[in-house]
Design an enzyme around this catalytic site. Structure first.
Site, PDB file in Angstrom:
ATOM      1  CD  GLU A 120      35.673 -22.163 -39.956  1.00 28.99           C
ATOM      2  OE1 GLU A 120      36.636 -21.744 -40.079  1.00 28.99           O
ATOM      3  OE2 GLU A 120      34.555 -22.487 -40.535  1.00 28.99           O
ATOM      4  CB  THR A 168      34.687 -13.211 -38.888  1.00 27.44           C
ATOM      5  OG1 THR A 168      35.135 -13.701 -40.090  1.00 27.44           O
ATOM      6  CG2 THR A 168      33.255 -13.999 -38.608  1.00 27.44           C
TER       7      THR A 168
HETATM    8  N1  HSE Z   1      28.076 -17.261 -42.014  1.00 28.50           N
HETATM    9  C1  HSE Z   1      29.032 -16.636 -41.330  1.00 28.50           C
HETATM   10  C2  HSE Z   1      28.812 -15.151 -41.322  1.00 28.50           C
HETATM   11  C3  HSE Z   1      30.046 -17.235 -42.304  1.00 28.50           C
HETATM   12  O1  HSE Z   1      28.380 -14.685 -42.171  1.00 28.50           O
HETATM   13  O2  HSE Z   1      29.352 -14.264 -40.333  1.00 28.50           O
HETATM   14  C4  HSE Z   1      31.472 -16.454 -41.799  1.00 28.50           C
HETATM   15  O3  HSE Z   1      31.981 -17.012 -40.622  1.00 28.50           O
END
Ligand code: HSE
Length: 291
Positions: A120, A168
Protein backbone atom coordinates in the site's frame (compact mmCIF):
# COMPACT_ATOMS: atom_id res chain seq x y z
CA UNK A 1 -4.10 -21.33 -10.15
CA UNK A 2 -4.33 -20.66 -6.43
CA UNK A 3 -7.28 -18.38 -5.61
CA UNK A 4 -7.62 -16.08 -2.60
CA UNK A 5 -10.42 -13.60 -1.87
CA UNK A 6 -10.07 -10.58 0.40
CA UNK A 7 -12.91 -8.27 1.45
CA UNK A 8 -13.64 -4.60 1.41
CA UNK A 9 -12.84 -2.97 4.75
CA UNK A 10 -13.58 0.22 6.61
CA UNK A 11 -10.84 2.04 8.51
CA UNK A 12 -11.06 4.50 11.42
CA UNK A 13 -14.69 3.95 12.60
CA UNK A 14 -14.62 7.60 13.69
CA UNK A 15 -12.76 7.53 17.00
CA UNK A 16 -10.06 5.07 15.88
CA UNK A 17 -8.33 7.17 13.23
CA UNK A 18 -5.45 5.17 11.68
CA UNK A 19 -6.04 2.46 14.32
CA UNK A 20 -9.42 0.69 13.95
CA UNK A 21 -10.65 -1.38 11.04
CA UNK A 22 -13.42 -3.84 10.21
CA UNK A 23 -13.73 -6.48 7.51
CA UNK A 24 -16.93 -6.69 5.46
CA UNK A 25 -18.24 -9.93 4.02
CA UNK A 26 -18.66 -8.30 0.60
CA UNK A 27 -17.63 -6.90 -1.88
CA UNK A 28 -14.45 -8.90 -2.46
CA UNK A 29 -11.35 -8.81 -4.63
CA UNK A 30 -10.38 -12.17 -6.16
CA UNK A 31 -6.67 -12.76 -6.73
CA UNK A 32 -5.30 -15.81 -8.59
CA UNK A 33 -1.58 -16.64 -8.62
CA UNK A 34 0.78 -19.15 -10.20
CA UNK A 35 4.55 -19.37 -10.04
CA UNK A 36 6.38 -17.56 -12.84
CA UNK A 37 9.99 -16.49 -13.56
CA UNK A 38 9.00 -12.86 -13.11
CA UNK A 39 5.93 -11.06 -11.82
CA UNK A 40 3.18 -9.99 -14.20
CA UNK A 41 -0.18 -8.41 -13.32
CA UNK A 42 -3.54 -8.67 -15.10
CA UNK A 43 -6.52 -6.70 -13.77
CA UNK A 44 -10.25 -6.87 -14.56
CA UNK A 45 -13.42 -5.88 -12.75
CA UNK A 46 -14.77 -2.65 -11.24
CA UNK A 47 -12.49 0.35 -11.80
CA UNK A 48 -9.77 -1.85 -13.33
CA UNK A 49 -8.94 0.88 -15.84
CA UNK A 50 -7.47 2.90 -12.95
CA UNK A 51 -5.23 0.11 -11.65
CA UNK A 52 -1.60 0.01 -12.92
CA UNK A 53 -0.35 -3.33 -14.24
CA UNK A 54 3.32 -2.40 -13.82
CA UNK A 55 4.34 -4.66 -10.87
CA UNK A 56 6.37 -1.81 -9.35
CA UNK A 57 3.24 0.36 -9.19
CA UNK A 58 0.63 -2.24 -8.27
CA UNK A 59 0.08 -3.17 -4.60
CA UNK A 60 0.06 -6.89 -5.41
CA UNK A 61 3.25 -6.55 -7.49
CA UNK A 62 5.00 -4.76 -4.64
CA UNK A 63 3.88 -7.51 -2.26
CA UNK A 64 5.40 -10.13 -4.61
CA UNK A 65 8.64 -8.13 -4.62
CA UNK A 66 8.65 -7.80 -0.82
CA UNK A 67 8.05 -11.54 -0.33
CA UNK A 68 10.50 -12.59 -3.08
CA UNK A 69 7.74 -14.65 -4.72
CA UNK A 70 7.57 -13.93 -8.48
CA UNK A 71 4.22 -14.90 -9.96
CA UNK A 72 1.61 -14.37 -12.61
CA UNK A 73 -1.01 -12.42 -10.64
CA UNK A 74 -4.58 -12.12 -11.96
CA UNK A 75 -6.79 -9.65 -10.08
CA UNK A 76 -10.57 -9.41 -10.40
CA UNK A 77 -11.60 -6.19 -8.64
CA UNK A 78 -14.84 -6.25 -6.69
CA UNK A 79 -13.95 -3.25 -4.48
CA UNK A 80 -14.09 0.10 -6.30
CA UNK A 81 -10.82 2.09 -6.22
CA UNK A 82 -10.81 5.44 -4.33
CA UNK A 83 -13.99 4.53 -2.46
CA UNK A 84 -12.94 4.57 1.21
CA UNK A 85 -13.63 0.84 1.28
CA UNK A 86 -10.03 -0.41 1.19
CA UNK A 87 -9.75 -1.26 -2.51
CA UNK A 88 -5.96 -1.32 -2.78
CA UNK A 89 -5.78 -3.06 0.61
CA UNK A 90 -8.05 -5.87 -0.61
CA UNK A 91 -5.73 -6.61 -3.54
CA UNK A 92 -2.59 -6.31 -1.39
CA UNK A 93 -4.08 -8.55 1.32
CA UNK A 94 -5.26 -11.23 -1.08
CA UNK A 95 -1.91 -11.19 -2.90
CA UNK A 96 0.07 -11.46 0.35
CA UNK A 97 -1.94 -14.47 1.53
CA UNK A 98 -1.94 -16.09 -1.93
CA UNK A 99 1.80 -15.70 -2.56
CA UNK A 100 2.69 -16.86 0.94
CA UNK A 101 0.56 -19.98 0.37
CA UNK A 102 1.91 -20.51 -3.17
CA UNK A 103 5.54 -20.45 -2.04
CA UNK A 104 4.79 -22.03 1.35
CA UNK A 105 6.52 -19.24 3.26
CA UNK A 106 6.30 -19.39 7.04
CA UNK A 107 4.76 -15.94 7.48
CA UNK A 108 1.97 -15.59 10.01
CA UNK A 109 -1.14 -13.58 9.12
CA UNK A 110 0.22 -10.75 11.29
CA UNK A 111 3.52 -10.81 9.37
CA UNK A 112 1.53 -10.53 6.15
CA UNK A 113 -0.28 -7.42 7.43
CA UNK A 114 3.03 -5.53 7.44
CA UNK A 115 4.02 -6.93 4.01
CA UNK A 116 0.70 -5.86 2.52
CA UNK A 117 1.06 -2.44 4.18
CA UNK A 118 4.36 -2.02 2.34
CA UNK A 119 2.49 -2.74 -0.89
CA UNK A 120 0.00 0.00 0.00
CA UNK A 121 2.80 2.40 0.93
CA UNK A 122 4.69 1.92 -2.30
CA UNK A 123 1.61 2.76 -4.31
CA UNK A 124 -0.21 5.38 -2.22
CA UNK A 125 2.78 7.03 -0.56
CA UNK A 126 1.71 6.29 2.99
CA UNK A 127 1.53 2.96 4.85
CA UNK A 128 -1.74 2.58 6.74
CA UNK A 129 -2.22 -0.96 7.99
CA UNK A 130 -5.75 -0.17 9.22
CA UNK A 131 -7.30 -1.52 5.99
CA UNK A 132 -4.93 -4.44 5.28
CA UNK A 133 -5.21 -5.69 8.89
CA UNK A 134 -8.95 -6.51 8.71
CA UNK A 135 -8.62 -7.58 5.04
CA UNK A 136 -6.12 -10.26 6.15
CA UNK A 137 -7.21 -11.10 9.71
CA UNK A 138 -10.95 -10.42 9.56
CA UNK A 139 -13.23 -9.07 12.29
CA UNK A 140 -12.52 -5.83 14.16
CA UNK A 141 -8.82 -4.92 14.22
CA UNK A 142 -6.63 -2.56 16.19
CA UNK A 143 -3.31 -1.53 14.61
CA UNK A 144 -0.43 -0.10 16.65
CA UNK A 145 3.09 0.88 15.57
CA UNK A 146 4.37 -2.58 16.47
CA UNK A 147 1.42 -4.92 16.55
CA UNK A 148 -2.09 -5.76 15.47
CA UNK A 149 -4.98 -7.31 17.43
CA UNK A 150 -8.18 -8.74 16.02
CA UNK A 151 -11.44 -9.96 17.47
CA UNK A 152 -14.49 -11.49 15.82
CA UNK A 153 -17.67 -9.46 16.16
CA UNK A 154 -21.16 -10.00 14.81
CA UNK A 155 -22.52 -6.56 14.02
CA UNK A 156 -24.62 -5.39 11.03
CA UNK A 157 -23.07 -2.65 8.88
CA UNK A 158 -24.23 -0.59 5.91
CA UNK A 159 -21.64 1.02 3.66
CA UNK A 160 -22.96 3.74 1.34
CA UNK A 161 -20.79 4.80 -1.60
CA UNK A 162 -21.87 8.03 -3.32
CA UNK A 163 -20.66 8.75 -6.86
CA UNK A 164 -18.23 11.35 -5.55
CA UNK A 165 -14.45 11.36 -5.81
CA UNK A 166 -12.29 12.14 -2.77
CA UNK A 167 -8.59 11.27 -2.90
CA UNK A 168 -6.88 10.00 0.25
CA UNK A 169 -4.20 12.64 -0.27
CA UNK A 170 -6.86 15.39 -0.22
CA UNK A 171 -8.64 13.78 2.76
CA UNK A 172 -5.40 13.71 4.77
CA UNK A 173 -4.49 17.21 3.66
CA UNK A 174 -7.51 18.75 5.43
CA UNK A 175 -6.60 17.31 8.84
CA UNK A 176 -5.17 19.43 11.65
CA UNK A 177 -1.75 18.31 12.92
CA UNK A 178 -2.60 18.62 16.63
CA UNK A 179 -5.57 18.12 18.99
CA UNK A 180 -6.09 19.64 22.43
CA UNK A 181 -6.20 17.65 25.65
CA UNK A 182 -9.96 17.71 26.17
CA UNK A 183 -10.52 16.49 22.59
CA UNK A 184 -8.02 13.70 23.16
CA UNK A 185 -9.81 12.63 26.34
CA UNK A 186 -13.19 12.58 24.59
CA UNK A 187 -11.79 10.56 21.68
CA UNK A 188 -10.09 7.98 23.91
CA UNK A 189 -13.35 7.55 25.83
CA UNK A 190 -15.28 7.00 22.63
CA UNK A 191 -12.70 4.58 21.20
CA UNK A 192 -12.76 2.55 24.42
CA UNK A 193 -16.58 2.51 24.37
CA UNK A 194 -16.52 1.24 20.78
CA UNK A 195 -14.06 -1.51 21.69
CA UNK A 196 -16.29 -2.73 24.55
CA UNK A 197 -19.20 -2.62 22.11
CA UNK A 198 -17.33 -4.90 19.69
CA UNK A 199 -16.69 -7.43 22.45
CA UNK A 200 -20.38 -7.37 23.40
CA UNK A 201 -21.68 -7.29 19.79
CA UNK A 202 -23.59 -4.22 20.93
CA UNK A 203 -24.53 -1.83 18.08
CA UNK A 204 -25.62 0.91 20.53
CA UNK A 205 -22.23 1.11 22.25
CA UNK A 206 -20.40 0.90 18.93
CA UNK A 207 -22.53 3.68 17.47
CA UNK A 208 -21.90 5.93 20.50
CA UNK A 209 -18.18 5.15 20.34
CA UNK A 210 -17.91 6.17 16.68
CA UNK A 211 -18.39 9.84 17.59
CA UNK A 212 -15.30 11.93 16.83
CA UNK A 213 -14.88 15.67 16.42
CA UNK A 214 -11.56 16.30 14.64
CA UNK A 215 -11.03 14.06 11.59
CA UNK A 216 -14.65 13.32 10.78
CA UNK A 217 -15.99 16.89 10.39
CA UNK A 218 -12.95 17.93 8.34
CA UNK A 219 -13.56 15.07 5.92
CA UNK A 220 -17.35 15.32 5.94
CA UNK A 221 -16.94 18.77 4.38
CA UNK A 222 -15.46 17.06 1.29
CA UNK A 223 -18.55 14.84 0.79
CA UNK A 224 -21.60 16.61 -0.67
CA UNK A 225 -24.73 15.39 1.10
CA UNK A 226 -22.90 13.90 4.09
CA UNK A 227 -24.99 15.60 6.82
CA UNK A 228 -28.21 14.84 4.98
CA UNK A 229 -27.27 11.14 4.67
CA UNK A 230 -26.27 10.90 8.34
CA UNK A 231 -29.58 12.44 9.45
CA UNK A 232 -31.56 10.08 7.20
CA UNK A 233 -29.64 7.00 8.35
CA UNK A 234 -30.05 7.95 12.00
CA UNK A 235 -33.80 8.51 11.56
CA UNK A 236 -33.98 5.05 9.94
CA UNK A 237 -32.34 3.39 12.94
CA UNK A 238 -28.56 3.61 12.48
CA UNK A 239 -26.83 3.68 15.86
CA UNK A 240 -23.80 5.50 14.43
CA UNK A 241 -22.64 6.87 11.08
CA UNK A 242 -19.21 8.11 10.08
CA UNK A 243 -16.86 8.56 7.14
CA UNK A 244 -15.47 5.19 6.00
CA UNK A 245 -11.68 5.46 5.83
CA UNK A 246 -10.74 8.57 3.91
CA UNK A 247 -14.19 8.63 2.21
CA UNK A 248 -16.26 9.25 0.18
CA UNK A 249 -18.07 6.13 1.46
CA UNK A 250 -20.06 6.36 4.71
CA UNK A 251 -20.25 3.57 7.27
CA UNK A 252 -23.38 3.00 9.38
CA UNK A 253 -23.83 0.53 12.24
CA UNK A 254 -27.32 -0.87 12.75
CA UNK A 255 -29.33 -3.35 14.74
CA UNK A 256 -30.22 -6.62 13.02
CA UNK A 257 -33.22 -6.03 10.77
CA UNK A 258 -32.59 -2.30 10.21
CA UNK A 259 -30.03 -2.53 7.39
CA UNK A 260 -32.49 -2.29 4.52
CA UNK A 261 -34.18 0.84 5.92
CA UNK A 262 -30.85 2.52 6.69
CA UNK A 263 -29.45 1.70 3.23
CA UNK A 264 -32.58 3.05 1.51
CA UNK A 265 -32.57 6.23 3.59
CA UNK A 266 -28.97 7.03 2.67
CA UNK A 267 -29.51 6.37 -1.04
CA UNK A 268 -32.62 8.59 -0.99
CA UNK A 269 -30.70 11.35 0.80
CA UNK A 270 -27.97 11.42 -1.84
CA UNK A 271 -30.44 11.08 -4.71
CA UNK A 272 -32.37 14.08 -3.38
CA UNK A 273 -29.34 16.20 -4.36
CA UNK A 274 -28.79 14.31 -7.64
CA UNK A 275 -25.92 12.13 -6.46
CA UNK A 276 -26.18 8.41 -7.26
CA UNK A 277 -25.15 6.11 -4.46
CA UNK A 278 -24.98 2.38 -3.89
CA UNK A 279 -24.98 0.46 -0.65
CA UNK A 280 -23.55 -2.76 0.74
CA UNK A 281 -25.35 -4.36 3.66
CA UNK A 282 -22.96 -6.69 5.39
CA UNK A 283 -21.94 -8.20 8.71
CA UNK A 284 -18.45 -7.79 10.08
CA UNK A 285 -16.77 -10.57 8.11
CA UNK A 286 -13.77 -12.83 7.70
CA UNK A 287 -10.38 -11.90 6.35
CA UNK A 288 -8.61 -13.23 3.27
CA UNK A 289 -9.74 -16.76 2.37
CA UNK A 290 -7.81 -19.39 0.41
CA UNK A 291 -10.10 -21.32 -1.97
N1 HSE B 1 -6.66 5.61 8.09
C1 HSE B 1 -6.51 6.04 6.73
C2 HSE B 1 -7.09 7.43 6.61
C3 HSE B 1 -7.28 5.09 5.85
O1 HSE B 1 -8.16 7.66 7.18
O2 HSE B 1 -6.50 8.29 5.95
C4 HSE B 1 -7.19 5.44 4.39
O3 HSE B 1 -5.95 5.11 3.87
Amino acid sequence: MLTVTAPATSANLGSGFDVFGVAFDRPLDVVRVERAPETTIEVSGVGSQYIPTDPAKNTAGVVAQELGTPARIVIDKGVRPSSGLGSSAASAAAAAVALSELYDTDHTREDLVWVAAEGEAAVSGSAHADNVAPAIMGGFTVVREDGVESVDAKVPLVACLPETVVSTREARGVLPSTVDLSTMTETVGNAATLTIGMHRNDPELIGQGMAESTVTPARAALIDGYERAVEAATAAGATGVTVSGAGPALLAVTHQGDQRAVAGAMVDAFESIDIDARTFSTMIGSGATVH
